[in-house]
Scaffold this active site. Structure first.
Site, PDB file in Angstrom:
ATOM      1  N   HIS A  68       0.796  -1.234   0.000  1.00 10.52           N
ATOM      2  CA  HIS A  68       0.000   0.000   0.000  1.00 10.52           C
ATOM      3  C   HIS A  68       0.819   1.269   0.000  1.00 10.52           C
ATOM      4  O   HIS A  68       0.260   2.346   0.145  1.00 10.52           O
ATOM      5  CB  HIS A  68      -0.891   0.042   1.251  1.00 10.52           C
ATOM      6  CG  HIS A  68      -2.145  -0.749   1.120  1.00 10.52           C
ATOM      7  ND1 HIS A  68      -3.268  -0.277   0.476  1.00 10.52           N
ATOM      8  CD2 HIS A  68      -2.440  -1.995   1.528  1.00 10.52           C
ATOM      9  CE1 HIS A  68      -4.208  -1.199   0.517  1.00 10.52           C
ATOM     10  NE2 HIS A  68      -3.734  -2.248   1.136  1.00 10.52           N
TER      11      HIS A  68
ATOM     12  N   LYS B  88      -8.584  14.125   4.050  1.00 12.98           N
ATOM     13  CA  LYS B  88      -7.776  12.892   4.068  1.00 12.98           C
ATOM     14  C   LYS B  88      -6.851  12.968   5.278  1.00 12.98           C
ATOM     15  O   LYS B  88      -6.801  13.991   5.953  1.00 12.98           O
ATOM     16  CB  LYS B  88      -6.947  12.748   2.787  1.00 12.98           C
ATOM     17  CG  LYS B  88      -6.166  14.012   2.416  1.00 12.98           C
ATOM     18  CD  LYS B  88      -5.429  13.844   1.103  1.00 12.98           C
ATOM     19  CE  LYS B  88      -6.354  13.960  -0.067  1.00 12.98           C
ATOM     20  NZ  LYS B  88      -6.317  12.935  -1.051  1.00 12.98           N
ATOM     21  N   ARG B  89      -6.094  11.903   5.557  1.00 12.22           N
ATOM     22  CA  ARG B  89      -5.121  11.973   6.637  1.00 12.22           C
ATOM     23  C   ARG B  89      -4.145  13.118   6.377  1.00 12.22           C
ATOM     24  O   ARG B  89      -3.856  13.449   5.231  1.00 12.22           O
ATOM     25  CB  ARG B  89      -4.322  10.655   6.732  1.00 12.22           C
ATOM     26  CG  ARG B  89      -4.983   9.563   7.523  1.00 12.22           C
ATOM     27  CD  ARG B  89      -5.380   9.965   8.936  1.00 12.22           C
ATOM     28  NE  ARG B  89      -4.249  10.264   9.803  1.00 12.22           N
ATOM     29  CZ  ARG B  89      -3.597   9.359  10.523  1.00 12.22           C
ATOM     30  NH1 ARG B  89      -3.942   8.098  10.492  1.00 12.22           N
ATOM     31  NH2 ARG B  89      -2.604   9.712  11.306  1.00 12.22           N
TER      32      ARG B  89
ATOM     33  N   LYS C  33       0.885  14.564   1.242  1.00 11.31           N
ATOM     34  CA  LYS C  33      -0.452  14.879   0.707  1.00 11.31           C
ATOM     35  C   LYS C  33      -0.611  16.393   0.495  1.00 11.31           C
ATOM     36  O   LYS C  33      -1.584  16.854  -0.078  1.00 11.31           O
ATOM     37  CB  LYS C  33      -1.539  14.348   1.650  1.00 11.31           C
ATOM     38  CG  LYS C  33      -1.544  12.811   1.720  1.00 11.31           C
ATOM     39  CD  LYS C  33      -2.630  12.285   2.652  1.00 11.31           C
ATOM     40  CE  LYS C  33      -2.529  10.802   2.942  1.00 11.31           C
ATOM     41  NZ  LYS C  33      -2.980   9.949   1.836  1.00 11.31           N
TER      42      LYS C  33
ATOM     43  N   THR D 102      -8.372   6.851  -2.531  1.00 13.41           N
ATOM     44  CA  THR D 102      -9.739   6.396  -2.826  1.00 13.41           C
ATOM     45  C   THR D 102     -10.715   7.550  -2.620  1.00 13.41           C
ATOM     46  O   THR D 102     -11.811   7.543  -3.179  1.00 13.41           O
ATOM     47  CB  THR D 102     -10.154   5.201  -1.946  1.00 13.41           C
ATOM     48  OG1 THR D 102      -9.860   5.498  -0.592  1.00 13.41           O
ATOM     49  CG2 THR D 102      -9.440   3.934  -2.374  1.00 13.41           C
TER      50      THR D 102
ATOM     51  N   LYS E 101     -14.339   8.815  -4.598  1.00 10.53           N
ATOM     52  CA  LYS E 101     -15.612   9.173  -3.942  1.00 10.53           C
ATOM     53  C   LYS E 101     -16.078  10.553  -4.414  1.00 10.53           C
ATOM     54  O   LYS E 101     -17.273  10.771  -4.658  1.00 10.53           O
ATOM     55  CB  LYS E 101     -15.441   9.146  -2.414  1.00 10.53           C
ATOM     56  CG  LYS E 101     -15.189   7.745  -1.882  1.00 10.53           C
ATOM     57  CD  LYS E 101     -14.531   7.729  -0.499  1.00 10.53           C
ATOM     58  CE  LYS E 101     -13.934   6.367  -0.208  1.00 10.53           C
ATOM     59  NZ  LYS E 101     -13.039   6.349   0.951  1.00 10.53           N
TER      60      LYS E 101
END
Length: 819
Positions: free
Chosen positions: A358, A546-547, A552, A654, A658
């Site tokens: 992952h 998101k985290r 990110k 992901t 969405k």
């Protein structure tokens, strides 16, 4: 949407009233919303139980092959609403509650999110379980029943504060305790060899142990009577209380076993992307893996004689490196308890285990110090040593005299046990989770392994369940889609492609925009209630949830907000469509810079939201305690989906799927699954910016990037960065954001600066935002683009991902359950 013909409203209503009376000694009109939630949940469980029993009878009768999805994390979210949708009784149950004077939405809100996961990896596991059941494949999810899930996030004075998540304080109505399947799990001690009739037997002695007790939760297929199981293990002491020790005055020893059991399942580790060599973490991993593997073998032996054929009926899917101890644990049982030879046991193990990688971030690939690993799991360590010895022999045979290969590939090296390497060596399949990610694994991170065993590597692009993230999360859009093309998309998402013909239709565009507007009003209400901020549903809702992790790049997003604000301050009449920037993120408790980024977002929000001079052109909102239930609201309301990780760093993502499914346009880098999203919808209907993964990887290898040059040459960027350290957003402490400033420029060691290329991509990012502003002005174009995003999201269902796992890795058979 399917209707449940066998569903009897009157029986259900009686069941709810009876449950309130029986559980709380109250009449229905005296009951609190929480009590009604419990009563409804037990009534729904009652409906499910028959299907659950029937499903497992079919599995036994047909002697099916089963996949055990082994995962440290399952981010399930709330169960009630999802379960009601999947038994196809939403209309009926809503009517029953209306008649009793309750609102189903309010009742659903009484349920805590089952946050047994940190983020993407745990939510993916939840989507996979939903798809396995809906497609009728035999499966167990196996994990840990953490007493405290992912922490609840409070924002105090702009800072994240972690509060325990007591998700079990009112009990969990859907779980069933299964003490009859309890097993013992052993830690520590030493291994002695007993010679029995000329054969050496390995025996663990002087150990501590706990009893693993499974709790089963139903995982319901959509409208097909199939109910699979999520089995989460709780730990109990083997002997609750040592009275003997207590009588001798050794109070500590008396409660030692109890404490061991308690700490193992106490809390979910809040680090999802950074490895921390914690003993408890390894205990947790071995605890749930040993319990799951022992139980799987016992279950197999109830109906089969030959353990050598175990792999014909069982697949273990390792969700990342956390469950890798399944490999030596399976070997241990086959060798020590079943009496197989090493070769026989190895053949079974390597045909049973498959590994999903992952992450590309090498710091997240788990490594354990030998000293810790061997002390905690002495017999397991001996087996790992032997796996490693044989694997090195294999490397030497293939690459004679190549010491470099051994250094790069050995499972045990430099005093560490490398879990990813063991997972690759012993699994028959190794998969990445998006096409780009798998290519990077093959060519970069795991290159040596790929060269040695290319046949093991394959890609399985992630997906999401449309049943939770459209049917449940966005009922207005779900109904609209079904009114246009029928409801086959609920179990066959590619069917949604039929929406394309409506993308240019003016009436449909207006209907679509109206639904988006209503969803934005719903979020605006949520923000007013939780943040006290007024946001305009007619502004562009630009969302990044998101985290929180540096790769990110939430930091780039907020720096750009600061940049826009500067432009507005200089030119208050600037023609700009009002923007609402929405952030939601939890930072790992020990991740200092991530937590400081949250403080920065909130500090910027305080200044901007209270500045009357900019006429509400920008609002900044940080959603407290981002989780599955409020995520559903945000996906439905977003106009712009921020997917801005540094190219080559995000394995898949992901959330991007969405957002797409709910008609938001992607503003992102060509990273992870963004690449495939853009491929499906077309580059014209997304806002792509930034360096490619090849460019990033090239800079990382060869150097040559100096953020100081950008700082020196770009006055506007320099101004934003100076505002981090001149007290503009923190007058009480101008040095507050110094660490963030340093991380971008690090003048002492320029090659350690701006690791995630924020300044390098900044201009390109700002340009992409300008394109968003221009595009949003053309209402008809925007509606068309949004509808095309929905219409082209078919590939990104977890149903497709699961079908690929089944076809290429697990080889399961579909089952039908008749009641």
């Amino acid at each position: 949407m399917k209707s449940n013909k066998g569903f009897d409203k009157e029986t259900f209503k009686r069941s709810v009233v009876y449950n309130v009376k029986n559980m709380f000694r109250r009449t229905i009109d005296e009951a609190t919303s929480q009590q009604v939630f419990q009563a409804v949940a037990y009534a729904v469980k009652d409906v499910i139980i028959d299907e659950w029993i029937a499903t497992h009878k079919v599995y036994e009768k047909k002697d099916v092959k089963t996949v055990y999805y082994l995962s440290m994390e399952f981010l399930m979210g709330r169960a009630l609403g999802n379960n009601i949708i999947n038994i196809c009784a939403q209309k009926e149950i809503k009517e029953v509650l209306d008649e009793l004077g309750f609102d189903l939405n309010v009742i659903e809100d009484q349920e805590p999110d089952a946050a047994l996961g940190n983020g993407g990896l745990g939510r993916l596991a939840a989507c996979f379980l939903d798809s396995l059941a809906t497609l009728g494949y035999p499966a167990y999810g196996c994990g840990i029943r953490y007493r405290y899930g992912m922490f609840k996030q409070k924002i105090e004075n702009g800072y994240q504060v972690e509060v325990p998540d007591e998700w079990l304080k009112d009990g969990n109505p859907f779980e069933i305790r299964r003490p009859e399947y309890a097993v013992e799990v052993k830690f520590g001690g030493y291994v002695r060899i007993e010679n029995r009739g000329g054969v050496n037997h390995f025996v663990q002695d002087g150990y501590q142990s706990v009893r693993a007790i499974p709790y089963d939760l139903p995982v319901i297929g959509y409208g097909n009577n199939v109910v699979n199981t999520l089995r989460i293990w709780d730990a109990e002491p083997v002997n609750t209380f040592n009275l003997d020790s207590f009588d001798r005055g050794d109070y500590q020893k008396a409660v030692e076993q109890e404490n061991l059991a308690k700490t193992i399942v106490e809390v979910l580790y809040p680090n999802d992307n950074h490895y921390a060599g914690k003993e408890l973490r390894l205990k947790q991993q071995y605890f749930f893996i040993s319990a799951s593997v022992q139980r799987a073998i016992r279950k197999y032996k109830e109906t089969h004689d030959d353990i050598r054929r175990f792999h014909e009926k069982v697949s273990f899917q390792l969700n990342d490196t956390h469950p890798t101890v399944a490999i030596p644990e399976l070997m241990r049982i086959l060798l020590d308890e079943e009496g197989l030879t090493w070769e026989e046991a190895w053949e079974v193990t390597t045909k049973t285990c498959a590994y999903t990688n992952h992450t590309i971030m090498s710091e997240a690939l788990e490594k354990w110090p030998i000293e810790l690993f061997s002390r905690l799991l002495p017999r397991i360590y001996q087996i790992v040593e032997e796996i490693n010895r044989r694997f090195i022999n294999q490397i030497q045979a293939q690459y004679p005299g190549n010491q470099e290969k051994i250094r790069k590939m050995a499972i045990i090296y430099d005093g560490q046990v490398k879990m990813a390497y063991m997972a690759i060596a012993a699994s028959f399949s190794v998969n990445g989770v998006a096409r780009l990610h798998t290519e990077i694994l093959k060519n970069q991170e795991l290159k040596d392994f790929y060269e040695m065993m290319p046949e093991k590597f394959n890609n399985k692009t992630n997906g999401i369940t449309q049943r939770r993230f459209l049917l449940h999360g966005n009922p207005l859009l779900a109904d609209w889609v079904s009114s246009k093309i029928g409801d086959e998309w609920i179990t066959d998402l590619p069917h949604i492609k039929k929406l394309e013909i409506y993308a240019e239709d003016e009436k449909c565009q207006q209907e679509f925009l109206n639904i988006k507007y209503q969803n934005k009003v719903r979020v605006a209400k949520y923000i007013k209630e939780h943040n006290g901020i007024d946001v305009d549903p007619r502004s562009i809702f630009d969302v990044q949830v998101k985290r929180l992790h540096e790769y990110k790049r939430q930091l780039m997003n907020i720096l750009h907000v600061m940049y826009l604000y500067n432009q507005l301050k200089d030119n208050p009449d600037m023609d700009m469509i009002p923007r609402t920037f929405i952030f939601g993120a939890k930072a790992a408790a020990g991740y200092r810079r991530a937590k400081l980024t949250i403080k920065l977002i909130n500090a910027v929000a305080d200044v901007i939201n209270n500045d009357k001079s900019i006429n509400n052109k920008i609002k900044v909102v940080f959603i407290e305690d981002y989780r599955v239930s409020n995520a559903e609201l945000l996906f439905a309301a977003a106009d712009v989906s921020e997917q801005i990780s540094t190219a080559s760093k995000e394995a898949s993502g992901t959330g991007n799927m969405k957002f797409m499914l709910n008609g938001a346009l992607t503003l992102g880098t060509m990273d992870g699954a963004n690449v495939e999203i853009v491929e499906e919808v077309g580059r014209d209907y997304a806002f792509i910016f930034g360096m490619s993964s090849d460019e990033v990887i090239s800079y990382e290898k060869n150097g040559g990037y100096y953020p100081m040059d950008i700082f020196n040459n770009d006055q506007e960027i320099r101004r934003v960065l100076m505002q981090l350290i001149n007290g503009y957003y923190s007058p009480e402490n101008p040095e507050l954001f110094r660490d963030i400033y340093d991380s971008l420029l690090n003048t002492k060691s320029s090659d350690r600066a701006d690791t995630y290329f924020i300044l390098k991509d900044f201009r390109s990012y700002a340009e992409a935002h300008k394109r968003v502003d221009a595009a949003y002005r053309n209402e008809s174009w925007w509606a068309k683009a949004a509808i095309l995003n929905v219409a082209n999201s078919g590939k990104f269902t977890s149903d497709r991902t699961i079908e690929e796992y089944v076809r290429d890795i697990w080889h399961l058979n579909k089952v039908t359950v008749e009641l």
